[in-house]
Design a protein around this motif. Sequence first.
Motif, short mmCIF file in Angstrom:
data_model
loop_
_atom_site.label_atom_id
_atom_site.label_comp_id
_atom_site.label_asym_id
_atom_site.label_seq_id
_atom_site.Cartn_x
_atom_site.Cartn_y
_atom_site.Cartn_z
N GLY A 140 61.26 -5.89 94.09
CA GLY A 140 62.34 -6.78 93.67
C GLY A 140 62.86 -6.53 92.27
N GLY A 141 62.51 -5.38 91.70
CA GLY A 141 63.03 -5.01 90.40
C GLY A 141 62.47 -5.81 89.23
N ILE A 142 63.11 -5.66 88.09
CA ILE A 142 62.59 -6.26 86.87
C ILE A 142 62.58 -7.79 86.91
CG2 ILE A 142 64.83 -6.25 85.70
CD1 ILE A 142 63.30 -5.56 83.11
N ASN A 143 63.53 -8.38 87.63
CA ASN A 143 63.55 -9.84 87.71
C ASN A 143 62.32 -10.37 88.46
OD1 ASN A 143 65.93 -9.99 86.30
ND2 ASN A 143 67.22 -10.08 88.12
N GLU A 144 61.86 -9.63 89.46
CA GLU A 144 60.64 -10.03 90.17
C GLU A 144 59.42 -9.82 89.28
OE1 GLU A 144 59.01 -9.47 94.68
OE2 GLU A 144 59.30 -7.60 93.55
N LEU A 145 59.41 -8.71 88.54
CA LEU A 145 58.32 -8.47 87.60
C LEU A 145 58.20 -9.62 86.60
CD1 LEU A 145 57.47 -5.22 85.67
CD2 LEU A 145 57.93 -7.31 84.40
N ALA A 146 59.33 -10.13 86.14
CA ALA A 146 59.33 -11.17 85.12
C ALA A 146 58.65 -12.45 85.59
CB ALA A 146 60.76 -11.46 84.67
N THR A 147 58.63 -12.70 86.88
CA THR A 147 58.00 -13.92 87.39
C THR A 147 56.49 -13.90 87.20
OG1 THR A 147 57.73 -13.04 89.66
CG2 THR A 147 59.82 -14.16 89.13
N HIS A 148 55.92 -12.74 86.91
CA HIS A 148 54.48 -12.61 86.71
C HIS A 148 54.09 -12.74 85.23
CE1 HIS A 148 53.43 -11.13 90.85
NE2 HIS A 148 54.73 -10.89 90.84
N LEU A 149 55.06 -12.90 84.36
CA LEU A 149 54.79 -12.99 82.93
C LEU A 149 54.56 -14.44 82.51
CD1 LEU A 149 57.51 -10.50 81.64
CD2 LEU A 149 55.11 -10.03 82.14
N LYS A 150 53.58 -14.65 81.66
CA LYS A 150 53.25 -15.98 81.15
C LYS A 150 53.09 -15.91 79.63
CE LYS A 150 50.81 -17.18 85.43
NZ LYS A 150 49.51 -17.60 86.03
N ASP A 151 53.25 -17.07 78.99
CA ASP A 151 53.23 -17.11 77.53
C ASP A 151 51.88 -16.75 76.91
OD1 ASP A 151 55.86 -17.81 77.41
OD2 ASP A 151 55.49 -19.96 77.20
N ASP A 152 50.81 -16.79 77.71
CA ASP A 152 49.47 -16.57 77.15
C ASP A 152 48.86 -15.24 77.56
OD1 ASP A 152 49.16 -17.18 79.79
OD2 ASP A 152 47.52 -18.62 79.49
N ILE A 153 49.70 -14.28 78.02
CA ILE A 153 49.16 -13.00 78.46
C ILE A 153 49.83 -11.84 77.73
CG2 ILE A 153 48.74 -13.95 80.77
CD1 ILE A 153 50.97 -12.03 81.78
N ILE A 154 49.16 -10.70 77.79
CA ILE A 154 49.71 -9.42 77.35
C ILE A 154 49.86 -8.56 78.60
CG2 ILE A 154 49.29 -7.32 76.00
CD1 ILE A 154 47.59 -9.06 74.12
N ALA A 155 51.00 -7.95 78.77
CA ALA A 155 51.24 -7.18 80.00
C ALA A 155 52.05 -5.92 79.70
CB ALA A 155 51.97 -8.03 81.03
N TYR A 156 51.83 -4.90 80.52
CA TYR A 156 52.53 -3.63 80.40
C TYR A 156 53.08 -3.26 81.78
CZ TYR A 156 49.29 -3.61 76.45
OH TYR A 156 48.55 -3.96 75.35
N GLY A 157 54.34 -2.92 81.84
CA GLY A 157 54.94 -2.62 83.14
C GLY A 157 55.78 -1.37 83.15
N LEU A 158 56.04 -0.86 84.34
CA LEU A 158 56.96 0.26 84.56
C LEU A 158 57.95 -0.17 85.62
CD1 LEU A 158 57.61 3.26 83.85
CD2 LEU A 158 56.27 3.88 85.87
N VAL A 159 59.24 0.03 85.36
CA VAL A 159 60.30 -0.36 86.28
C VAL A 159 61.19 0.83 86.57
CG1 VAL A 159 62.27 -1.89 86.65
CG2 VAL A 159 60.31 -2.72 85.36
N ARG A 160 61.55 1.01 87.83
CA ARG A 160 62.51 2.05 88.22
C ARG A 160 63.88 1.39 88.41
NH1 ARG A 160 60.57 3.81 93.11
NH2 ARG A 160 62.14 2.76 94.36
N LYS A 161 64.91 2.03 87.85
CA LYS A 161 66.26 1.48 87.90
C LYS A 161 67.24 2.62 88.05
CE LYS A 161 69.48 -1.74 87.07
NZ LYS A 161 69.72 -2.90 87.96
N THR A 162 68.31 2.42 88.81
CA THR A 162 69.32 3.46 88.95
C THR A 162 70.47 3.19 87.98
OG1 THR A 162 70.40 2.24 90.76
CG2 THR A 162 68.79 3.92 91.36
N ASP A 163 71.07 4.27 87.51
CA ASP A 163 72.18 4.20 86.56
C ASP A 163 73.30 5.06 87.11
OD1 ASP A 163 73.55 3.61 84.18
OD2 ASP A 163 72.92 5.51 83.29
N GLN A 164 74.52 4.51 87.10
CA GLN A 164 75.64 5.24 87.67
C GLN A 164 76.65 5.59 86.60
OE1 GLN A 164 77.11 3.69 91.33
NE2 GLN A 164 78.98 4.90 91.32
#
Length: 501
Positions: free
Chosen positions: A49-73
């Motif tokens: 679900g892209g970066i917006n779906e990734l963001a739902t897993h983020l909370k104010d009390d955690i540290i997180a590292y992510g990788l997102v694939r995105k297309t650019d035209q």
Amino acid sequence: MTTLQFADEQEYRASIREVRQDSSPVDWVLFGYENDKAQKLVSLGKGSGGINELATHLKDDIIAYGLVRKTDQIDDSTTVKFAFINFLGDNVPRMLKARVSVQQGAIKDFIGQYHVDINTSSRDEVTDAVLQEKIGLTSGSGSRVVNRDTGAREGANKGGRSTAAVNVKGATDLNFGDADALKSAIADVRSDSTPTDWTLFTYADETSNTIIQKSSGSDGVSGLLSNLSDDMVAYGLVRKIEKIDDSETVKFAYIRFVGEQIPRMLRARLGTHSGAVNAFFHPYHVTIEATEKSEISDDIIYKSIKAAAGTAVHVLPDQARPNVTQQWQPRNTGGTNTTNATTKAPVPKASLAGDQGLKYADESAIRNAIKEVRADDNPTDWALVGYEGDKGSTLVLNGKGSGGLEELRSHLRENAVGYGLLRTTDKIDNSVTVKFVFINWVGEKIDRMHRARLGTHKGQVHDLFAPFHVDINAAVESEVTADIVREKVQDASGSGSKVKH
């Protein structure tokens, strides 16, 4: 390099490979720590679900590292881009943030290559709109050429891309009151056919998330400044015409002003609006972030534009600097008058003693430390100068060392002021060049009267540390990181690589 520990390293590397495969539906993966001791990485999720779906897993009390694939035209070509997400929640203990900072290099090696990064403490800044803007700026697909009559980006509709403004309402509880009127105000600044050369937005009131227009005018930066006060947050756009020899080019500066009297909690809340507001004003050539009026001027904007365009001579040998002709042309309102100001680039003074009451505890120690940083054959790569006493006007050497930015950061205090010089390197293809970064640190808990007095020292302090390639103004450690330094240096030199390692 710090050794990372994994709950299941093989599985996590497989997840990263999935994100990197065009044929895989998985387009994001997120990692965090097993507990608050930050000793072992675990998977926090992956999905399609892209970066917006990734963001739902983020909370104010955690540290997180992510990788997102995105297309650019770009026109009719589609390319794949990767983004690294570095998230440190607002409620993460300060000591924990400091402990994980030493793992940054190992984390990035684990994640692998990426094109852009998003470093933030707010989930509201981890959005598709912010990511698309970053990718556009890096790849050149986000056009900076504006149709001055409409305010829209020319060429943005090529390849099926929409020219409509990004809809940010609700994304951060932010509301652009009369969006059409606000867009019209921006379009007026961009248009050659109107005398308007600045516009300023603010919030409807101190408890509101609604942005309204405060004012517009044709009297340049001075007019904008007359509408600012210490108890407000404001966003503005200024239009300048730069003349180099016989050529005139239009430049736009985005102004983000957070007055010194804004409470800390309100400052943090409004900080979540940053990405959405930036996107609303985009495109522009430079950003000016300020907490006091003295940090906004024609000269400051001019220097920022020169640095961003790569037309400024940033570092010269220890000799007299040449005159720099600064020619700002007013809006064409039918008259023939022009304003040409010739400004000399500052020459370091022999002594600051007596200037605005600024003194040295040991001038030779400070100047020698700065010289050491500038010497390529000297291991010293940073020096930090502060004040003697909480409210003093006497400069002292707080420290110097060879441990780079992280070691310098360890000397920064929330109740102190620090001026630092950092030596770093920038690589273009197979060439390595030395760059100097000036760090202006004003801790969040500085006494208000002392903070106001610092404005009178600014010019002399800059002369002491000049020349340097870029400067960083920071009040919290998250505003002076290795990623921020690298990005500033690359933006100034034009060496920003399409793929970062």
